[in-house]
Design a protein around this motif. Structure first.
Motif, mmCIF file in Angstrom:
data_model
loop_
_atom_site.group_PDB
_atom_site.id
_atom_site.type_symbol
_atom_site.label_atom_id
_atom_site.label_comp_id
_atom_site.label_asym_id
_atom_site.label_seq_id
_atom_site.Cartn_x
_atom_site.Cartn_y
_atom_site.Cartn_z
ATOM 1 N N ARG A 311 1.288 -0.695 0.121
ATOM 2 C CA ARG A 311 -0.312 0.168 0.081
ATOM 3 C C ARG A 311 0.738 0.994 0.178
ATOM 4 N N ILE A 312 1.884 1.587 0.658
ATOM 5 C CA ILE A 312 2.154 2.647 0.937
ATOM 6 C C ILE A 312 3.091 2.631 -0.128
ATOM 7 N N GLY A 313 3.899 1.667 -0.838
ATOM 8 C CA GLY A 313 4.791 1.523 -1.783
ATOM 9 C C GLY A 313 3.816 2.420 -3.208
ATOM 10 N N ARG A 314 2.554 2.919 -3.311
ATOM 11 C CA ARG A 314 1.983 3.570 -4.013
ATOM 12 C C ARG A 314 2.561 5.190 -3.862
ATOM 13 N N THR A 315 3.780 5.556 -2.789
ATOM 14 C CA THR A 315 4.121 7.126 -2.941
ATOM 15 C C THR A 315 5.612 6.641 -2.624
ATOM 16 N N GLY A 316 6.450 7.620 -3.555
ATOM 17 C CA GLY A 316 7.457 7.549 -3.244
ATOM 18 C C GLY A 316 8.932 6.751 -3.772
ATOM 19 N N ARG A 317 8.410 6.401 -5.359
ATOM 20 C CA ARG A 317 8.848 5.074 -6.065
ATOM 21 C C ARG A 317 9.919 6.421 -6.836
ATOM 22 N N ALA A 318 10.801 5.686 -7.712
ATOM 23 C CA ALA A 318 11.439 6.429 -8.106
ATOM 24 C C ALA A 318 12.709 7.210 -7.754
ATOM 25 N N GLY A 319 12.659 6.524 -6.208
ATOM 26 C CA GLY A 319 13.972 7.798 -6.225
ATOM 27 C C GLY A 319 12.367 9.548 -5.287
ATOM 28 N N ARG A 320 11.431 8.970 -5.601
ATOM 29 C CA ARG A 320 10.541 10.219 -4.722
ATOM 30 C C ARG A 320 10.826 10.177 -3.266
ATOM 31 N N SER A 321 10.036 11.752 -3.458
ATOM 32 C CA SER A 321 9.914 10.820 -1.117
ATOM 33 C C SER A 321 8.225 10.885 -0.772
ATOM 34 N N GLY A 322 7.835 10.413 -0.545
ATOM 35 C CA GLY A 322 6.675 9.933 -0.147
ATOM 36 C C GLY A 322 6.060 10.162 1.251
ATOM 37 N N HIS A 323 5.214 10.553 1.617
ATOM 38 C CA HIS A 323 4.399 10.283 2.993
ATOM 39 C C HIS A 323 3.504 9.004 2.994
ATOM 40 N N ALA A 324 3.057 8.573 3.996
ATOM 41 C CA ALA A 324 2.500 7.497 4.198
ATOM 42 C C ALA A 324 2.096 7.001 5.188
ATOM 43 N N TYR A 325 0.781 7.340 6.018
ATOM 44 C CA TYR A 325 0.554 7.649 7.287
ATOM 45 C C TYR A 325 -0.763 6.983 7.677
ATOM 46 N N SER A 326 -0.883 6.043 8.662
ATOM 47 C CA SER A 326 -1.842 4.771 9.462
ATOM 48 C C SER A 326 -2.787 6.089 10.063
ATOM 49 N N LEU A 327 -4.281 5.411 9.832
ATOM 50 C CA LEU A 327 -4.895 5.649 10.965
ATOM 51 C C LEU A 327 -5.589 4.091 11.968
ATOM 52 N N ALA A 328 -5.269 4.241 13.258
ATOM 53 C CA ALA A 328 -5.829 2.792 13.958
ATOM 54 C C ALA A 328 -6.159 3.757 15.384
ATOM 55 N N THR A 329 -7.013 2.122 15.515
ATOM 56 C CA THR A 329 -7.527 2.383 16.932
ATOM 57 C C THR A 329 -7.302 1.869 18.135
ATOM 58 N N PRO A 330 -7.513 1.485 19.438
ATOM 59 C CA PRO A 330 -6.982 1.089 20.503
ATOM 60 C C PRO A 330 -6.829 -0.859 20.465
ATOM 61 N N TYR A 331 -8.053 -0.639 19.495
ATOM 62 C CA TYR A 331 -7.919 -2.375 19.866
ATOM 63 C C TYR A 331 -7.312 -2.961 18.497
ATOM 64 N N ASP A 332 -6.772 -1.919 17.055
ATOM 65 C CA ASP A 332 -5.597 -2.752 16.944
ATOM 66 C C ASP A 332 -4.558 -2.797 17.098
ATOM 67 N N VAL A 355 -5.705 17.226 17.254
ATOM 68 C CA VAL A 355 -6.287 15.605 17.744
ATOM 69 C C VAL A 355 -5.584 14.953 18.960
ATOM 70 N N THR A 356 -6.230 14.328 19.866
ATOM 71 C CA THR A 356 -5.521 13.493 21.646
ATOM 72 C C THR A 356 -5.949 12.151 20.700
ATOM 73 N N GLN A 357 -3.976 11.589 20.710
ATOM 74 C CA GLN A 357 -4.295 9.942 19.890
ATOM 75 C C GLN A 357 -4.069 9.187 22.151
ATOM 76 N N LEU A 358 -4.718 7.869 21.836
ATOM 77 C CA LEU A 358 -5.322 7.680 21.939
ATOM 78 C C LEU A 358 -3.712 6.056 22.361
ATOM 79 N N GLU A 359 -3.674 5.264 23.432
ATOM 80 C CA GLU A 359 -2.898 4.186 23.892
ATOM 81 C C GLU A 359 -3.380 2.704 23.651
ATOM 82 N N TRP A 360 -3.222 2.042 23.278
ATOM 83 C CA TRP A 360 -3.123 0.754 23.104
ATOM 84 C C TRP A 360 -4.193 0.217 23.947
ATOM 85 N N SER A 361 -5.678 -0.798 23.413
ATOM 86 C CA SER A 361 -6.114 -0.890 24.471
ATOM 87 C C SER A 361 -5.831 -2.587 24.904
#
Length: 483
Positions: A311-332, A355-361
């Protein structure tokens, strides 16, 4: 095309392909694997011509989008060569594809299902195919195409050159390579399942109900030029797409249930810049090359850790810079730890303003609110499918117990009625569906004189089949013991 220097996989693979050797290439996504087999193929095929219905080379791709992309690359690379190709994929007219094959093609780019379908219809011969390319082999394995690949390989001549490319090297991929390749040159230019160093990654842990709001806040960042947002389920793709459009985002949706024409049109609109955001399932996680893609967002952490790398390999291709951010819930937590184990390092937490981040459950199975039930604590469905959300989210059994009826006075047992007093319909066991309808038709025909106990049959004249004159079988004579 603007190429100046070969990538590591290209520099190592192209010479051996030109030598005619089998090649097993393993490289992370976005490193130029497509050109590493397409360019030498053009060199090899430029010396002769193809025959009708007998392609000289075959490239197998797991998805239609990948097949279309390879076909575009072939056209661009071979612009000044007298070579032609055919695209054999589902969702398109088979008659038109057969017409192209009848004129003879040098390169056949196909998905396994449509290729086998056309071969079984007699529209294709593979005896003259001397060069086979199996691209994105790990994706073929995930999608269940390996039996089809084995069937296709059996159709080919044993005297052939096989090129086998994959982004990861699982033990099953190794077994397949040993089955299809003969004394291959193995080329590995990166650690299996590694992430390109040009990609900045980050993780945001929030409540399930806040994920859309947080995603919208992140998408409104000025640094986001265009973005792909990945969801695990097709229905979530549709829901998120409608939500983004409602909040005035230029977005499109892409998943496997959409018609092929819609998928192609949406992808082209995104590539051309008409759409800024593409919400999709993992159908676009492999091999799709979007020039200058700035961001990738995982709205859901993938169920399989290797899908994170793709998934994150769709960005940052051919030497370019890219950003890959993920959202998760405490249950993930389990999903995140599986990804971090695979890539060999932790995914850093990303600070998002407001945005206040939560800790893992510590809990892994149940979650409140709009939980989608991806935790490890859920028991699998007895039918072998996905966990039954309705069963897991239902009210506990003790809260839904039905009221118990008060005990009835015990009376003397009533003797069963005599067979003569029981109607014919009640005497026979109760049946439903087509069996019940068939019994009704039989009884109605008996009443109309079509067939009876005396063997009278109307409608055949004197030529009545012997089996039609047999008496109807009655109910069993032996008594049934009721306990």
């Amino acid at each position: 095309m603007g190429y100046r220097h070969p990538t590591p996989i290209q520099a190592q693979a192209i010479p051996y392909v030109l030598m005619g050797r089998d090649v097993l290439g393993v490289a992370q996504t976005g490193t130029g694997k497509t050109a590493s087999f397409t360019l030498p193929m053009l060199e090899i095929l430029s010396g002769s011509r193809a025959r009708a219905r007998m392609p000289r080379s075959l490239i197998l791709e797991p998805t239609r989008e990948l097949a279309l992309q390879v076909a575009e690359n072939f056209v661009n690379y071979g612009k000044y060569l007298k070579l032609n190709h055919a695209l054999l994929i589902g969702g398109e007219s088979m008659a038109e594809q057969k017409d192209v094959l009848n004129r003879g093609v040098d390169v056949l780019i196909a998905t396994p299902g449509r290729l086998i379908d056309l071969f079984e219809r007699g529209g294709l011969l593979l005896t003259q195919t001397r060069l086979l390319v199996i691209d994105e082999a790990d994706r073929m394995l995930d999608m269940g195409f390996i039996p089809d690949i084995e069937k296709i390989v059996a159709m080919l001549s044993p005297v052939r050159q096989t090129l086998f490319f994959s982004a990861t090297m699982a033990p099953e991929i190794r077994r397949l390579a040993d089955m299809f390749l003969q004394n291959p040159k193995e080329i590995t230019v990166s650690r299996p399942s590694s992430v390109a160093t040009t990609i900045e990654t980050g993780l945001v842990v929030v409540d399930e109900a806040d994920k859309r709001r947080v995603l919208r806040r992140m998408l409104r960042d000025d640094a986001v030029q265009n973005a792909i947002v990945f969801c695990n389920r097709k229905r979530d793709v549709d829901v998120l797409y409608k939500s983004l459009v409602k909040h005035d985002f230029s977005a499109g949706a892409l998943h496997g249930d959409l018609p092929q024409s819609v998928r192609f049109a949406t992808l082209e609109r995104f590539k051309s810049g008409e759409l800024k955001i593409l919400v999709c399932s993992d159908v676009a996680a492999r091999g799709i090359d979007i020039g200058g893609l700035s961001h990738v967002f995982n709205f859901d952490l993938p169920f399989h850790a290797e899908d994170y790398v793709h998934r994150i390999g769709r960005t940052g291709r051919a030497g370019r810079s890219g950003h890959a951010y993920s959202l998760a819930t405490p249950y993930d937590r389990a999903l995140a730890e599986a990804i971090e184990t695979l890539i060999g390092h932790a995914i850093p937490r990303l600070e998002v303003e407001g945005v206040t981040q939560l800790e893992w459950s510590e809990e892994s199975g149940t979650r409140g609110g709009r939980g989608r039930g991806r935790g490890k604590g859920k028991a699998p469905d007895r039918r072998g499918g996905k966990p039954d959300r309705a069963r897991n989210d239902a009210t506990p059994a003790e809260d839904k117990a039905e009221p118990v009826a008060p005990p009835q006075p015990v009376s003397a047992p009533v003797p069963p009625p005599s067979p003569a007093a029981v109607p014919a319909e009640a005497a026979s066991p109760r049946r439903s569906g087509p069996n019940r309808q068939r019994d009704r038709d039989r009884d109605r025909h008996a009443e109309d004189g079509i067939s009876g106990q005396n063997g009278t049959v109307i409608g055949f004249g004197d030529d009545v089949p012997a089996f039609m004159t047999l008496p109807r079988r009655g109910p069993p004579s032996c008594p049934v013991s009721m306990r």
